[in-house]
Design a protein around this motif. Structure first.
Motif, mmCIF file in Angstrom:
data_model
loop_
_atom_site.group_PDB
_atom_site.id
_atom_site.type_symbol
_atom_site.label_atom_id
_atom_site.label_comp_id
_atom_site.label_asym_id
_atom_site.label_seq_id
_atom_site.Cartn_x
_atom_site.Cartn_y
_atom_site.Cartn_z
ATOM 1 N N GLY A 186 0.291 3.424 8.758
ATOM 2 C CA GLY A 186 0.672 4.854 7.414
ATOM 3 C C GLY A 186 2.160 4.885 6.654
ATOM 4 N N LYS A 187 2.238 3.265 6.756
ATOM 5 C CA LYS A 187 4.446 2.934 5.855
ATOM 6 C C LYS A 187 3.700 3.747 4.756
ATOM 7 C CE LYS A 187 5.415 -0.922 8.612
ATOM 8 N NZ LYS A 187 5.994 -2.418 8.417
ATOM 9 N N ALA B 229 -5.364 10.912 0.013
ATOM 10 C CA ALA B 229 -6.056 10.206 0.848
ATOM 11 C C ALA B 229 -5.518 8.094 0.939
ATOM 12 C CB ALA B 229 -7.119 9.917 0.773
ATOM 13 N N ALA C 102 -4.691 7.554 4.134
ATOM 14 C CA ALA C 102 -4.850 6.866 5.801
ATOM 15 C C ALA C 102 -6.378 5.903 5.434
ATOM 16 C CB ALA C 102 -5.670 8.439 6.533
ATOM 17 N N ALA C 103 -6.319 4.625 6.207
ATOM 18 C CA ALA C 103 -7.956 4.257 6.148
ATOM 19 C C ALA C 103 -8.586 5.046 7.924
ATOM 20 C CB ALA C 103 -7.517 2.925 6.989
ATOM 21 N N VAL C 104 -9.503 5.649 7.274
ATOM 22 C CA VAL C 104 -10.431 6.104 7.579
ATOM 23 C C VAL C 104 -11.754 5.350 8.545
ATOM 24 C CG1 VAL C 104 -11.524 8.373 8.655
ATOM 25 C CG2 VAL C 104 -9.668 8.191 6.911
ATOM 26 N N PRO D 277 -17.533 11.376 8.725
ATOM 27 C CA PRO D 277 -17.508 12.315 6.993
ATOM 28 C C PRO D 277 -16.613 12.152 6.008
ATOM 29 C CG PRO D 277 -15.776 13.387 8.553
ATOM 30 C CD PRO D 277 -16.783 12.977 9.737
ATOM 31 N N LEU E 145 -12.490 12.274 1.739
ATOM 32 C CA LEU E 145 -11.989 12.918 0.026
ATOM 33 C C LEU E 145 -12.603 13.375 -0.806
ATOM 34 C CD1 LEU E 145 -9.443 12.023 -2.110
ATOM 35 C CD2 LEU E 145 -10.722 9.389 -1.566
ATOM 36 N N GLY F 181 -6.705 8.737 -4.258
ATOM 37 C CA GLY F 181 -6.817 7.694 -3.386
ATOM 38 C C GLY F 181 -7.156 6.703 -3.548
ATOM 39 N N GLU G 104 -9.486 -3.096 -0.516
ATOM 40 C CA GLU G 104 -10.266 -4.268 -0.868
ATOM 41 C C GLU G 104 -10.274 -5.336 -0.729
ATOM 42 O OE1 GLU G 104 -13.206 -2.677 -1.511
ATOM 43 O OE2 GLU G 104 -12.737 -0.839 -2.071
HETATM 44 O O1 PMT Z 1 -0.795 2.137 6.389
HETATM 45 P P1 PMT Z 1 -0.635 0.836 6.229
HETATM 46 O O2 PMT Z 1 -0.287 0.277 6.621
HETATM 47 O O3 PMT Z 1 0.639 0.971 5.544
HETATM 48 O O4 PMT Z 1 -1.487 0.468 5.259
HETATM 49 C C1 PMT Z 1 -1.596 0.986 3.768
HETATM 50 C C2 PMT Z 1 -3.469 0.980 3.662
HETATM 51 C C3 PMT Z 1 -4.092 -0.289 3.052
HETATM 52 C C4 PMT Z 1 -3.964 1.822 4.626
HETATM 53 C C5 PMT Z 1 -3.455 1.459 2.256
HETATM 54 O O5 PMT Z 1 -2.349 1.515 1.500
HETATM 55 C C6 PMT Z 1 -5.266 2.189 1.735
HETATM 56 O O6 PMT Z 1 -5.665 1.081 0.931
HETATM 57 N N1 PMT Z 1 -5.529 3.061 1.866
HETATM 58 C C7 PMT Z 1 -7.111 3.153 2.184
HETATM 59 C C8 PMT Z 1 -7.782 2.575 2.873
HETATM 60 C C9 PMT Z 1 -9.421 2.691 2.908
HETATM 61 O O7 PMT Z 1 -9.659 2.895 3.992
HETATM 62 O O8 PMT Z 1 -10.434 2.410 1.695
HETATM 63 P P2 PMT Z 1 -10.723 2.577 1.386
HETATM 64 O O9 PMT Z 1 -11.949 1.944 0.442
HETATM 65 O O10 PMT Z 1 -12.582 2.231 3.112
HETATM 66 O O11 PMT Z 1 -11.394 4.309 1.310
HETATM 67 C C10 PMT Z 1 -11.327 4.597 -0.066
HETATM 68 C C11 PMT Z 1 -10.898 6.636 0.254
HETATM 69 O O12 PMT Z 1 -11.649 7.575 0.887
HETATM 70 C C12 PMT Z 1 -9.467 6.281 0.774
HETATM 71 O O13 PMT Z 1 -8.512 7.255 -0.167
HETATM 72 C C13 PMT Z 1 -9.751 6.838 2.538
HETATM 73 O O14 PMT Z 1 -8.709 7.361 2.970
HETATM 74 C C14 PMT Z 1 -11.128 7.921 1.472
HETATM 75 N N2 PMT Z 1 -11.538 7.809 2.701
HETATM 76 C C15 PMT Z 1 -12.453 7.121 3.760
HETATM 77 C C16 PMT Z 1 -13.575 7.142 4.427
HETATM 78 C C17 PMT Z 1 -13.270 8.034 4.848
HETATM 79 N N3 PMT Z 1 -14.473 8.776 5.849
HETATM 80 N N4 PMT Z 1 -13.028 9.259 4.889
HETATM 81 C C18 PMT Z 1 -12.136 8.919 3.724
HETATM 82 O O15 PMT Z 1 -11.198 9.924 3.202
#
Ligand code: PMT
Length: 226
Positions: A26-27, A88, A90-92, A120, A123, A133, A137
């Motif tokens: 969450g940082k 967004a 969060a790591a969802v 779902p 984002l 977002g 990666e």
């Molecule tokens: O929390 P920390 O320890 O500080 O770490 C920060 C972090 C690495 C979590 C942050 O910098 C980060 O990269 N967050 C996004 C992580 C992620 O889930 O990425 P993704 O590529 O899987 O998703 C792409 C985008 O879609 C993201 O904005 C995610 O929040 C959003 N998403 C993804 C899946 C989903 N079901 N709903 C979403 O809203």
């Protein structure tokens, strides 16, 4: 502006003692909330299970699963008045177990009982506000981030290579690249998550000002033609 920010992981329980999740702390999301209020905005954090203190002047909503996070985001967007931006961070979890067993599963039951279904995409599904977002990666960072930016209709996406030392999950620093829908990108040097957050908030402010100017010019053009 009103910043609605997701932060941290989600947990998807398969039984009362086990869940699918990831190492997000969450940082990054909390730093964005802190940077937003410092620059005079309102901020709501919708946080998965994290061990962080709520920054002052920030409203916090705690959730556990992706579906709870989605409901809280929709509720916040509909109840905030004025211009909203959804960030967004969060790591969802993309998947959840189809069912959460009421009692602890036996080791032998796991592979036959646990079936996964898609969560779902919060984002992608949210609309009616500016959307920013993150892309966590490990390979082809820029191409993946650009694809996500276009597919989810974002103003820009913040790409982080989570394999790099000092970047991504759990660190106090981050090294990110801001990727825009036209494929242009800006690589930032490694800095504290608060500095990255301030840079993101400034980028949002600048995009917002540009969109306001364009709307004003269009309105003026229309009234001159009347
Ligand atoms: O929390 P920390 O320890 O500080 O770490 C920060 C972090 C690495 C979590 C942050 O910098 C980060 O990269 N967050 C996004 C992580 C992620 O889930 O990425 P993704 O590529 O899987 O998703 C792409 C985008 O879609 C993201 O904005 C995610 O929040 C959003 N998403 C993804 C899946 C989903 N079901 N709903 C979403 O809203």
């Amino acid at each position: 502006m009103n910043f609605i920010i997701t932060a941290g992981p989600t947990r998807e329980y398969l039984d009362p003692v086990r869940f699918l999740s990831n190492p997000s702390t969450g940082k990054m999301g909390f730093a964005i909330a802190r940077a937003a209020v410092r620059r005079g905005h309102r901020a709501v954090i919708i946080a998965g299970p994290v061990a962080l203190k709520t920054p002052s002047r920030v409203k916090r909503i705690d959730v556990v699963s992706a579906r709870e996070m989605f409901a809280a985001v929709k509720h916040s967007l509909s109840s905030e008045k004025g211009e909203c931006v959804f960030v967004a961070a969060a790591a969802v979890a993309d998947w959840r177990p189809m069912k959460c067993a009421r009692r602890k599963l036996k080791k032998t039951q796991m592979s036959s009982v646990v079936k996964l279904v898609r969560n779902p995409d919060i984002l992608k599904q949210v609309s009616g506000c500016m959307k920013v977002g993150f892309a966590a990666e490990t390979d082809n960072m820029l191409a993946e981030a650009h694809r996500k930016c276009r597919e989810k209709g974002l103003a820009f996406i913040v790409a982080n290579d989570v394999t790099r030392h000092g970047c991504g999950f759990g660190t106090d620093t981050n090294c990110v690249c801001l990727v825009r829908p036209d494929g242009s990108c800006q690589m930032l040097k490694m800095m504290s998550k608060l500095s990255v957050a301030t840079r993101i908030v400034r980028e949002i402010e600048s995009l917002y000002r540009t969109s306001q100017d364009t709307t004003l010019k269009r309105r003026r053009g229309r009234s001159e033609n009347d």
